[in-house]
Scaffold this motif. Structure first.
Motif, PDB file in Angstrom:
ATOM      1  N   GLN A  14       0.834  -1.204   0.000  1.00  0.00           N
ATOM      2  CA  GLN A  14       0.000   0.000   0.000  1.00  0.00           C
ATOM      3  C   GLN A  14       0.871   1.257   0.000  1.00  0.00           C
ATOM      4  O   GLN A  14       0.595   2.216  -0.724  1.00  0.00           O
ATOM      5  CB  GLN A  14      -0.918  -0.007   1.226  1.00  0.00           C
ATOM      6  N   GLN A  17       2.292   1.790  -3.427  1.00  0.00           N
ATOM      7  CA  GLN A  17       1.269   2.294  -4.349  1.00  0.00           C
ATOM      8  C   GLN A  17       1.029   3.785  -4.126  1.00  0.00           C
ATOM      9  O   GLN A  17       1.037   4.574  -5.063  1.00  0.00           O
ATOM     10  CB  GLN A  17      -0.030   1.506  -4.178  1.00  0.00           C
ATOM     11  N   VAL A  18       0.825   4.183  -2.900  1.00  0.00           N
ATOM     12  CA  VAL A  18       0.525   5.589  -2.596  1.00  0.00           C
ATOM     13  C   VAL A  18       1.725   6.475  -2.886  1.00  0.00           C
ATOM     14  O   VAL A  18       1.599   7.545  -3.495  1.00  0.00           O
ATOM     15  CB  VAL A  18       0.066   5.747  -1.128  1.00  0.00           C
ATOM     16  N   GLY A  20       4.058   6.009  -4.898  1.00  0.00           N
ATOM     17  CA  GLY A  20       4.405   6.000  -6.312  1.00  0.00           C
ATOM     18  C   GLY A  20       3.556   6.951  -7.145  1.00  0.00           C
ATOM     19  O   GLY A  20       3.767   7.093  -8.350  1.00  0.00           O
ATOM     20  N   THR A  21       2.601   7.617  -6.531  1.00  0.00           N
ATOM     21  CA  THR A  21       1.735   8.540  -7.250  1.00  0.00           C
ATOM     22  C   THR A  21       2.266   9.963  -7.142  1.00  0.00           C
ATOM     23  O   THR A  21       3.079  10.284  -6.276  1.00  0.00           O
ATOM     24  CB  THR A  21       0.295   8.501  -6.690  1.00  0.00           C
ATOM     25  N   GLU A  22       1.768  10.814  -8.003  1.00  0.00           N
ATOM     26  CA  GLU A  22       2.120  12.240  -7.948  1.00  0.00           C
ATOM     27  C   GLU A  22       1.378  12.889  -6.792  1.00  0.00           C
ATOM     28  O   GLU A  22       0.333  12.424  -6.361  1.00  0.00           O
ATOM     29  CB  GLU A  22       1.708  12.926  -9.265  1.00  0.00           C
ATOM     30  N   THR A  41      10.154   7.355  -2.165  1.00  0.00           N
ATOM     31  CA  THR A  41       9.558   8.605  -2.611  1.00  0.00           C
ATOM     32  C   THR A  41      10.642   9.654  -2.761  1.00  0.00           C
ATOM     33  O   THR A  41      11.696   9.556  -2.146  1.00  0.00           O
ATOM     34  CB  THR A  41       8.493   9.104  -1.608  1.00  0.00           C
TER      35      THR A  41
END
Length: 177
Positions: A14, A17-18, A20-22, A41
């Motif tokens: 999780q 996933q989080v 790895g986002t913009e 990150t």
């Protein structure tokens, strides 16, 4: 062992996933026990170290082997964060002593609370000692046991009418006894 209890592969997935986002501006982690995770990150990372000194205080619940592991683990975790927040200068000094290379990244952010008005002495119950703690936090179990087993018997020897109330959530059998 404390870190193992917090580590879960599903949580790491999780986080990946989080993170790895913009749009992630900051990763704030509460407690070095969560250092078992990897925070992949480019955003700044902040660790709030709640009990930097507690890992070095002799506690009955923390055996010698675990103490050595924790003493090695915590500095390793601290080095992985851009900033470390503590609440006391004592914690700041402890981190500097254990990991001088991260001392420049430690910020003391003291507790910001408004103290309540002083208690009314007329409301006091004479000869009553009250210990309050959440007993999922192992140092509170140790402290309550120490008060009940070491301190209070000495008080009773001087004041037989004294009473000890231990109050808190999740008291283990040892405390209820």
């Amino acid at each position: 062992m404390r870190t193992v209890a917090f580590t879960d592969p599903a949580m790491q997935r999780q986080l990946d996933q989080v993170l790895g986002t913009e749009g992630v501006d900051l990763v704030q982690v509460e407690d070095s026990a969560l250092g078992g995770y990897t925070y992949r990150t480019s955003a700044p990372t902040l660790l709030t170290e709640h009990d930097a000194v507690a890992g070095e205080i002799p506690l009955g619940w923390l055996e010698t082997v675990e103490r050595r592991r924790w003493a090695h683990f915590r500095p390793m975790v601290w080095r992985r964060f851009d900033q470390i927040q503590v609440f006391t200068h004592r914690d700041e000094q402890e981190i500097a002593a254990l990991a001088p290379d991260v001392a420049s990244r430690v910020t003391v952010n003291p507790f910001g609370i408004d103290l309540p008005a002083p208690a009314d002495p007329a409301d006091e119950v004479p000869d009553t000692v009250v210990f309050v703690g959440g007993f999922l936090h192992a140092p509170n179990v140790d402290a309550a046991s120490w008060v009940a087993e070491e301190v209070f018997p000495r008080l009773l020897a001087r004041r037989p009418e004294a009473r000890l109330d231990i109050v808190g959530s999740h008291p283990p059998r040892r405390i209820r006894a």
